[in-house]
Design a protein around this motif. Structure first.
Motif, PDB file in Angstrom:
ATOM      1  N   GLN A  99       0.851  -1.178   0.000  1.00  0.00           N
ATOM      2  CA  GLN A  99       0.000   0.000   0.000  1.00  0.00           C
ATOM      3  C   GLN A  99       0.891   1.233   0.000  1.00  0.00           C
ATOM      4  O   GLN A  99       1.884   1.288   0.729  1.00  0.00           O
ATOM      5  CB  GLN A  99      -0.900   0.013   1.227  1.00  0.00           C
ATOM      6  CG  GLN A  99      -1.834   1.204   1.264  1.00  0.00           C
ATOM      7  CD  GLN A  99      -2.728   1.181   2.487  1.00  0.00           C
ATOM      8  OE1 GLN A  99      -2.572   0.347   3.361  1.00  0.00           O
ATOM      9  NE2 GLN A  99      -3.651   2.119   2.537  1.00  0.00           N
ATOM     10  N   VAL A 100       0.536   2.217  -0.818  1.00  0.00           N
ATOM     11  CA  VAL A 100       1.303   3.462  -0.896  1.00  0.00           C
ATOM     12  C   VAL A 100       0.929   4.322   0.308  1.00  0.00           C
ATOM     13  O   VAL A 100      -0.217   4.739   0.454  1.00  0.00           O
ATOM     14  CB  VAL A 100       1.020   4.205  -2.219  1.00  0.00           C
ATOM     15  CG1 VAL A 100       1.826   5.492  -2.274  1.00  0.00           C
ATOM     16  CG2 VAL A 100       1.323   3.326  -3.408  1.00  0.00           C
ATOM     17  N   LEU A 101       1.912   4.581   1.180  1.00  0.00           N
ATOM     18  CA  LEU A 101       1.658   5.404   2.363  1.00  0.00           C
ATOM     19  C   LEU A 101       1.774   6.879   2.049  1.00  0.00           C
ATOM     20  O   LEU A 101       0.922   7.679   2.428  1.00  0.00           O
ATOM     21  CB  LEU A 101       2.633   5.029   3.483  1.00  0.00           C
ATOM     22  CG  LEU A 101       2.538   3.602   4.014  1.00  0.00           C
ATOM     23  CD1 LEU A 101       3.613   3.352   5.070  1.00  0.00           C
ATOM     24  CD2 LEU A 101       1.168   3.333   4.584  1.00  0.00           C
ATOM     25  N   SER A 102       2.861   7.259   1.347  1.00  0.00           N
ATOM     26  CA  SER A 102       3.054   8.667   1.003  1.00  0.00           C
ATOM     27  C   SER A 102       3.935   8.769  -0.235  1.00  0.00           C
ATOM     28  O   SER A 102       4.668   7.844  -0.565  1.00  0.00           O
ATOM     29  CB  SER A 102       3.693   9.440   2.164  1.00  0.00           C
ATOM     30  OG  SER A 102       4.999   8.967   2.386  1.00  0.00           O
ATOM     31  N   ILE A 103       3.833   9.916  -0.903  1.00  0.00           N
ATOM     32  CA  ILE A 103       4.643  10.195  -2.089  1.00  0.00           C
ATOM     33  C   ILE A 103       5.321  11.542  -1.876  1.00  0.00           C
ATOM     34  O   ILE A 103       4.656  12.535  -1.566  1.00  0.00           O
ATOM     35  CB  ILE A 103       3.785  10.228  -3.371  1.00  0.00           C
ATOM     36  CG1 ILE A 103       3.139   8.872  -3.606  1.00  0.00           C
ATOM     37  CG2 ILE A 103       4.624  10.637  -4.571  1.00  0.00           C
ATOM     38  CD1 ILE A 103       2.152   8.851  -4.754  1.00  0.00           C
ATOM     39  N   SER A 104       6.650  11.569  -2.024  1.00  0.00           N
ATOM     40  CA  SER A 104       7.369  12.839  -1.951  1.00  0.00           C
ATOM     41  C   SER A 104       8.297  12.905  -3.162  1.00  0.00           C
ATOM     42  O   SER A 104       9.239  12.137  -3.274  1.00  0.00           O
ATOM     43  CB  SER A 104       8.156  12.950  -0.644  1.00  0.00           C
ATOM     44  OG  SER A 104       9.114  11.930  -0.562  1.00  0.00           O
ATOM     45  N   GLY A 105       7.977  13.815  -4.076  1.00  0.00           N
ATOM     46  CA  GLY A 105       8.746  13.928  -5.316  1.00  0.00           C
ATOM     47  C   GLY A 105       8.493  12.712  -6.189  1.00  0.00           C
ATOM     48  O   GLY A 105       7.361  12.442  -6.566  1.00  0.00           O
ATOM     49  N   ASN A 106       9.552  11.978  -6.515  1.00  0.00           N
ATOM     50  CA  ASN A 106       9.373  10.766  -7.324  1.00  0.00           C
ATOM     51  C   ASN A 106       9.690   9.505  -6.508  1.00  0.00           C
ATOM     52  O   ASN A 106      10.005   8.470  -7.060  1.00  0.00           O
ATOM     53  CB  ASN A 106      10.255  10.822  -8.575  1.00  0.00           C
ATOM     54  CG  ASN A 106      11.731  10.833  -8.230  1.00  0.00           C
ATOM     55  OD1 ASN A 106      12.117  11.090  -7.107  1.00  0.00           O
ATOM     56  ND2 ASN A 106      12.556  10.540  -9.218  1.00  0.00           N
ATOM     57  N   TYR A 147       4.723   5.563 -14.608  1.00  0.00           N
ATOM     58  CA  TYR A 147       3.763   5.176 -13.565  1.00  0.00           C
ATOM     59  C   TYR A 147       3.368   6.332 -12.663  1.00  0.00           C
ATOM     60  O   TYR A 147       2.683   6.131 -11.673  1.00  0.00           O
ATOM     61  CB  TYR A 147       4.345   4.058 -12.699  1.00  0.00           C
ATOM     62  CG  TYR A 147       4.617   2.768 -13.433  1.00  0.00           C
ATOM     63  CD1 TYR A 147       3.830   2.351 -14.491  1.00  0.00           C
ATOM     64  CD2 TYR A 147       5.679   1.951 -13.064  1.00  0.00           C
ATOM     65  CE1 TYR A 147       4.089   1.174 -15.161  1.00  0.00           C
ATOM     66  CE2 TYR A 147       5.948   0.775 -13.722  1.00  0.00           C
ATOM     67  CZ  TYR A 147       5.149   0.384 -14.769  1.00  0.00           C
ATOM     68  OH  TYR A 147       5.408  -0.787 -15.421  1.00  0.00           O
ATOM     69  N   LYS A 148       3.789   7.570 -12.978  1.00  0.00           N
ATOM     70  CA  LYS A 148       3.521   8.722 -12.116  1.00  0.00           C
ATOM     71  C   LYS A 148       2.024   8.899 -11.842  1.00  0.00           C
ATOM     72  O   LYS A 148       1.632   9.196 -10.724  1.00  0.00           O
ATOM     73  CB  LYS A 148       4.062  10.005 -12.743  1.00  0.00           C
ATOM     74  CG  LYS A 148       5.562  10.076 -12.751  1.00  0.00           C
ATOM     75  CD  LYS A 148       6.048  11.010 -11.715  1.00  0.00           C
ATOM     76  CE  LYS A 148       7.533  11.212 -11.907  1.00  0.00           C
ATOM     77  NZ  LYS A 148       8.240  11.110 -10.664  1.00  0.00           N
TER      78      LYS A 148
END
Length: 127
Positions: free
Chosen positions: A75-82, A103-104
């Motif tokens: 599960q994606v918890l957070s995204i910072s930049g790439n 995939y951005k």
């Protein structure tokens, strides 16, 4: 992790280690044994993590290493930049993976994604 198998047991779509890089097999062609030689196999592969084309020629009776490739969900918890911070759904460990440009728009916070892991390397596996 890797295991050893004979070249004649390999099939298209499976994995093999070439130049210390886990690769996916794209094609295999086998020749018949000659008068003084053994049958040979030409294997064309593409690297899982570097997408480089490689090929090897080897007798079918030789042994070759095959990586243990695992497909896992996270599960994606957070995204910072790439870079995305992921939590594995099996053992709940956290890890960080760089998000490839293609995939951005598909990697979003709170969503579940799949990723490949082999020989200590990881990458997204979105289909």
């Amino acid at each position: 992790m890797k295991v050893q198998v004979e070249v004649k047991e390999l099939k298209e779509g499976k994995y093999v280690i070439v130049d210390d890089e886990p690769c996916s097999i794209k094609s295999i062609s086998k020749s018949k044994p000659g008068k003084h030689g053994s049958a040979k196999a030409r294997i064309d592969v593409i690297g899982l993590f570097d997408n480089q084309k490689r090929s090897i020629v080897s007798p079918v009776s030789d042994k070759i290493y095959v990586p243990i490739v695992e497909r896992k969900n996270a599960q994606v918890l957070s995204i910072s930049g790439n870079v995305a911070q992921l939590m594995d759904m099996g053992d709940f460990s956290t890890l960080e993976l760089a998000i490839p440009d293609q995939y951005k728009d598909r990697v979003l916070e709170g969503e579940e994604v799949s990723y490949l892991t082999a020989m200590g390397k990881m990458k997204f596996d979105l289909r």
